[in-house]
Motif scaffolding. Structure first.
Motif, short mmCIF file in Angstrom:
data_model
loop_
_atom_site.label_atom_id
_atom_site.label_comp_id
_atom_site.label_asym_id
_atom_site.label_seq_id
_atom_site.Cartn_x
_atom_site.Cartn_y
_atom_site.Cartn_z
N THR A 149 28.70 28.54 60.85
CA THR A 149 28.64 27.62 59.72
C THR A 149 29.99 27.59 59.00
N LEU A 150 30.54 26.42 58.80
CA LEU A 150 31.82 26.28 58.13
C LEU A 150 31.66 26.72 56.67
N THR A 151 32.42 27.75 56.28
CA THR A 151 32.23 28.39 54.98
C THR A 151 33.56 28.54 54.25
N PRO A 152 33.60 28.19 52.97
CA PRO A 152 34.85 28.36 52.22
C PRO A 152 35.10 29.83 51.94
N PRO A 153 36.35 30.26 51.89
CA PRO A 153 36.64 31.64 51.48
C PRO A 153 36.24 31.83 50.03
N PRO A 154 36.02 33.08 49.61
CA PRO A 154 35.53 33.34 48.26
C PRO A 154 36.33 32.69 47.14
N VAL A 155 37.66 32.70 47.25
CA VAL A 155 38.47 32.10 46.18
C VAL A 155 38.27 30.58 46.13
N ALA A 156 38.16 29.95 47.28
CA ALA A 156 37.92 28.50 47.31
C ALA A 156 36.58 28.18 46.67
N ALA A 157 35.55 28.98 46.96
CA ALA A 157 34.24 28.76 46.36
C ALA A 157 34.30 28.96 44.84
N ALA A 158 35.07 29.95 44.41
CA ALA A 158 35.20 30.19 42.97
C ALA A 158 35.94 29.05 42.29
N ALA A 159 36.97 28.53 42.93
CA ALA A 159 37.71 27.41 42.36
C ALA A 159 36.81 26.19 42.17
N LYS A 160 35.97 25.93 43.16
CA LYS A 160 35.03 24.79 43.04
C LYS A 160 34.06 25.01 41.89
N ALA A 161 33.56 26.24 41.77
CA ALA A 161 32.62 26.54 40.69
C ALA A 161 33.28 26.42 39.32
N LEU A 162 34.56 26.73 39.25
CA LEU A 162 35.31 26.64 37.99
C LEU A 162 35.90 25.25 37.76
N ASP A 163 35.70 24.36 38.73
CA ASP A 163 36.21 22.98 38.65
C ASP A 163 37.73 22.94 38.53
N ILE A 164 38.39 23.78 39.34
CA ILE A 164 39.85 23.79 39.40
C ILE A 164 40.27 23.03 40.65
N PRO A 165 41.26 22.16 40.58
CA PRO A 165 41.75 21.47 41.78
C PRO A 165 42.10 22.48 42.87
N LEU A 166 41.64 22.20 44.10
CA LEU A 166 41.75 23.14 45.21
C LEU A 166 42.53 22.52 46.36
N TYR A 167 43.43 23.31 46.93
CA TYR A 167 44.22 22.86 48.08
C TYR A 167 44.15 23.95 49.14
N GLN A 168 43.81 23.56 50.38
CA GLN A 168 43.61 24.53 51.46
C GLN A 168 44.42 24.15 52.71
N PRO A 169 45.73 24.30 52.65
CA PRO A 169 46.55 23.93 53.81
C PRO A 169 46.38 24.93 54.95
N GLU A 170 46.51 24.43 56.17
CA GLU A 170 46.46 25.32 57.33
C GLU A 170 47.64 26.28 57.32
N ARG A 171 48.83 25.75 57.04
CA ARG A 171 50.04 26.58 57.04
C ARG A 171 50.86 26.25 55.80
N ILE A 172 51.01 27.24 54.96
CA ILE A 172 51.70 27.04 53.69
C ILE A 172 53.20 26.78 53.90
N LYS A 173 53.74 27.12 55.09
CA LYS A 173 55.16 26.93 55.35
C LYS A 173 55.51 25.48 55.66
N GLU A 174 54.52 24.67 56.02
CA GLU A 174 54.82 23.30 56.41
C GLU A 174 55.32 22.49 55.23
N GLU A 175 56.20 21.56 55.54
CA GLU A 175 56.85 20.77 54.48
C GLU A 175 55.84 20.02 53.63
N GLU A 176 54.78 19.55 54.26
CA GLU A 176 53.74 18.82 53.50
C GLU A 176 53.14 19.69 52.41
N ALA A 177 52.88 20.96 52.74
CA ALA A 177 52.31 21.88 51.75
C ALA A 177 53.31 22.18 50.65
N VAL A 178 54.56 22.41 51.02
CA VAL A 178 55.59 22.70 50.03
C VAL A 178 55.76 21.53 49.08
#
Length: 314
Positions: free
Chosen positions: A43-72
């Protein structure tokens, strides 16, 4: 304080840190690892911090690779004053570290420079440390090598394992971050370079690390078991099957049996001889294909266990 803060984290350890931070100083964006398949049904499951961010209504970003230019670039658009990480799980590139006006700081679960790396909590127990703690440090390109801003220590007792220490350090990290944050934001904080001569590295736990060696001293075996409890679990071989051991009592009795021999069945489980002539008492186990159970249930009606030998098959 109106500074823009980005928080980066992934596992359970990071959740109390995020919640405490957001309550004191609203977080503008949370960055976490992508959702992952979990369990037998994958089952596709968010990591705990992502789930907490959603519960706190904080904008969430989940890039595959943080080094990629798009993420930067995505992070550059937020224009953060400060980035705070806690067990994010990816190495941040210099291009990203250079973005925040006040830099990037990390909540690291050890007393740096000891236990740099990905498994500081496990390794502190595995190596028999008598204390550990949390460090708030500036991030740079090296592995946990930046200047230390603040630290808070806690003792490690024989009653601790990685699970209890994990939970305590998570709360300590949250409190220490809140205590340290005002000085970081007004740029009055201390920063102490790490002593290169005191550095130790604590890499992630490998499959090879999980195998128990009964030839080691009983204290080392005891530390090995609690250092891998409750995850991923230390293991040995019993009747050609993998037997995970999650709980044990510290060394006490002596034995003239060979290392790995089961020497007695007790009220709490069973005792096993180690390389220094002492035994440890095993209290919680899981045989391959079975559920985790206390070792007393495992031994029920099995006096034939005495003399049996635990260890890796050739």
């Amino acid at each position: 304080m109106n500074e823009t803060i980005i928080f980066m984290g992934t596992p359970d350890f990071s959740v109390p840190v995020l919640k405490a931070l957001h309550e004191r100083h609203p977080v503008s964006m949370v960055i976490s690892q992508p959702d992952k398949p979990v369990g037998r049904k994958r089952t596709l499951t968010p990591p705990p911090v992502a789930a907490a961010a959603k519960a706190l209504d904080i904008p969430l970003y989940q890039p595959e690779r943080i080094k990629e230019e798009e993420a930067v670039e995505r992070i550059r658009e937020v224009n953060p004053d400060l980035m705070i990480t806690a067990a994010y799980g990816q190495i941040l590139p210099k291009a990203l570290l250079d973005i925040p006006r006040l830099g990037a700081v990390n909540v690291h679960a050890s007393l740096l420079p000891r236990h740099r790396g990905g498994a500081p909590i496990h390794r502190s127990v595995l190596e028999g440390d008598t204390q550990t703690g949390v460090s708030i440090m500036y991030m740079e390109e090296g592995l946990d090598s930046g200047d230390v801003i603040s630290q808070s220590a806690t003792p490690i007792s024989d009653d601790d394992n990685t699970g209890t220490l994990h939970d305590r350090l998570s709360e300590i990290g949250a409190d220490l971050l809140l205590d340290t944050l005002p000085s970081i934001l007004d740029e009055t904080n201390d920063r102490t370079p790490q002593d290169a001569g005191e550095v130790t590295v604590s890499p992630n736990i490998s499959k090879a690390d999980e195998l128990l060696d009964w030839n080691r001293d009983a204290r080392d075996v005891f530390n090995h078991i609690r250092g891998l409890s409750p995850w991923p679990g230390a293991y040995t071989i019993f009747n050609d099957k993998r037997l995970k051991i999650y709980g044990a009592n510290k060394p006490a009795d002596r034995s003239d049996k060979n290392p790995g021999a089961i020497t007695a069945v007790t009220d709490s489980g069973f005792t096993v001889a180690c390389g220094d002539g002492y035994t440890i008492e095993v209290t919680e186990v899981q045989l391959s294909g079975k559920k985790k159970t206390n070792a007393h249930h495992f031994t029920a009606g099995r006096q034939d266990l005495i003399g049996a030998h635990l260890g890796q098959v050739d």
